[in-house]
Scaffold this active site. Structure first.
Site, PDB file in Angstrom:
ATOM      1  N   THR A  77     -57.210  -3.892   8.939  1.00  0.00           N
ATOM      2  CA  THR A  77     -58.362  -4.050   8.062  1.00  0.00           C
ATOM      3  C   THR A  77     -58.922  -5.460   8.198  1.00  0.00           C
ATOM      4  OG1 THR A  77     -57.507  -2.433   6.485  1.00  0.00           O
ATOM      5  CG2 THR A  77     -59.166  -3.972   5.671  1.00  0.00           C
TER       6      THR A  77
ATOM      7  N   TYR B  47     -52.800  -6.050   7.110  1.00  0.00           N
ATOM      8  CA  TYR B  47     -53.607  -7.223   6.804  1.00  0.00           C
ATOM      9  C   TYR B  47     -52.996  -8.403   7.549  1.00  0.00           C
ATOM     10  CZ  TYR B  47     -56.051  -5.056   2.819  1.00  0.00           C
ATOM     11  OH  TYR B  47     -56.842  -4.271   2.025  1.00  0.00           O
TER      12      TYR B  47
ATOM     13  N   HIS C 231     -64.963  -0.502   2.518  1.00  0.00           N
ATOM     14  CA  HIS C 231     -63.772  -0.770   1.707  1.00  0.00           C
ATOM     15  C   HIS C 231     -63.892  -0.108   0.336  1.00  0.00           C
ATOM     16  CE1 HIS C 231     -60.122  -3.313   2.174  1.00  0.00           C
ATOM     17  NE2 HIS C 231     -60.038  -3.140   0.865  1.00  0.00           N
TER      18      HIS C 231
ATOM     19  N   SER D 199     -50.360   1.298   3.289  1.00  0.00           N
ATOM     20  CA  SER D 199     -50.936  -0.030   3.089  1.00  0.00           C
ATOM     21  C   SER D 199     -49.888  -1.133   3.215  1.00  0.00           C
ATOM     22  CB  SER D 199     -51.576  -0.106   1.699  1.00  0.00           C
ATOM     23  OG  SER D 199     -52.006  -1.422   1.406  1.00  0.00           O
TER      24      SER D 199
ATOM     25  N   LYS E  30     -60.414  -1.243  10.871  1.00  0.00           N
ATOM     26  CA  LYS E  30     -61.044  -0.661   9.681  1.00  0.00           C
ATOM     27  C   LYS E  30     -61.956  -1.697   9.029  1.00  0.00           C
ATOM     28  CE  LYS E  30     -59.763   1.808   5.439  1.00  0.00           C
ATOM     29  NZ  LYS E  30     -60.458   0.995   4.435  1.00  0.00           N
TER      30      LYS E  30
END
Length: 375
Positions: free
Chosen positions: A170, A144, A268, A121, A244
């Site tokens: 994402t 992100y 999510h 992440s 995603k």
């Protein structure tokens, strides 16, 4: 007054109580402080989509076939040009030092030991470079978009330089509804638990709103990415890009046409739009939209090998595991995560054997029965 016992420290061994992968979820409440557990287990709003993921999986019955020759059975697959021994990937989960002092470093060790892809992440509590250095294994980086394109591109270049093989972008969490369960439990992120990968980048100033402007539309969403931002990223990435957070077939078709390498069907984990449909319900529609051979992954509520089977039967090529990895990490560190993956793979193999499927390619949608289909 809170009289709850303090959480136990992570164990250096596998607890005798663990007999299936989901047992890690049952034990986690002894190893994670109650407010933190409420944050991890909860989603957003009233947790409707968290519950929907589990309900939808439970409603899918598996129809077995008889007298199949399974002696050559295996779970191998080819995904994005990579030969993988099983379809179990570790989803990008933020803030893992919340449950273990070494956090993502332990998860990376487990993934390497079990030949599982780890998706790291952006909001990891260890740097992406540290995590990449935790021995062998296929690692992908979840991105992100940052308010500043320079920061976004720098994260991309760092991931490329550290040897990450795929970029997972994402797009369904530009704004989130707070988790009411976490708020009611009094959860606050500890100061020492932070997204260290973002430390090098300046924090953007708050948006100044004029009278009558919305703090949602003109405020929180002011820096949200658009289609042009994704096109910009695709031009600059040397890595294959997955997106995603896909649930709508029209979005899936547009992403495919843009040159995105594959999709992750996901709500999510119920942490974005409360009331979004379960991932497994949307899988067949997304699969139909992009065709049989386009890479489609999925996550959302998986707790067993049978759940993995259901996801594959509904159209997924592989499945990402979110909360279950955190529960196993809290209970027994890297050993727990590795053991959870081992159990889940064996549960999948057992389900395949009982259903009469020797390979993943034999898991098809006609093996799923839903009572609603008869209504």
């Amino acid at each position: 007054m809170n009289t709850a016992a303090p959480p136990l420290a992570s164990l250096p061994h596998i607890p005798a109580e663990v007999r299936c992968a989901q047992d890690y979820e049952v034990l986690a409440r002894h190893f994670i402080a109650a407010p933190s557990l409420a944050y991890i287990a909860g989603g957003c709003g009233r947790d409707l989509s968290v519950a929907a993921n589990r309900q939808a999986l439970d409603e899918l019955a598996i129809v077995p076939r008889l007298l199949r020759d399974l002696r050559g059975g295996h779970t191998n697959l080819n995904l994005l040009g990579r030969s993988l021994p099983h379809p179990l990937l570790l989803a990008p989960v933020a803030y893992q030092t919340l449950v273990h002092p070494r956090g993502e470093l332990e998860t990376a060790r487990a993934a390497g030991a079990m030949e599982s892809v780890l998706v790291v992440s952006t909001l990891a509590t260890r740097t992406l470079e540290e995590i990449a250095g935790q021995g062998p294994g296929e690692r992908w980086f979840q991105l992100y978009f940052q308010p500043d394109r320079g920061a976004t591109e720098d994260l991309l270049r760092r991931a490329e330089a550290a040897g990450y093989g795929v970029l997972v972008v994402t797009l369904d969490a530009s704004i989130k509804t707070p988790s009411l369960s976490a708020l009611r439990a009094g959860f606050q992120m500890p100061e020492q638990v932070r997204a260290v990968n973002l430390d090098p980048y300046p924090v953007p100033p708050p948006v100044s709103l004029e009278r009558g402007q919305s703090r949602i539309f003109q405020g929180a969403m002011a820096a949200a990415p658009g289609w042009d931002d994704l096109a910009w990223l695709l031009e600059r990435s040397r890595l294959p890009v997955l997106v995603k957070g896909v649930l709508h077939p029209e979005d899936a078709r547009r992403l495919q046409a843009m040159g995105v390498a594959g999709l992750v069907v996901s709500n999510h984990g119920g942490r974005a739009l409360d009331g979004a449909p379960a991932s497994v319900r949307m899988l067949p529609r997304v699969r139909a939209a992009v065709g049989e051979h386009y890479p489609v992954l999925a996550d959302g509520g998986v707790r067993s090998g049978s759940d993995v089977f259901r996801m594959l039967a509904q159209g997924a090529d592989a499945v990402l595991l979110g909360r279950l990895q955190v529960y196993a990490l809290a209970v027994a560190g890297s050993l727990g995560v590795a053991h959870m993956l081992k159990l889940l793979r064996e549960e999948l193999e057992l389900c395949m054997a009982q259903a009469g499927c020797a390979t993943l390619a034999e898991i098809r949608r006609d093996m799923i029965y839903r009572e609603l289909d008869e209504a």
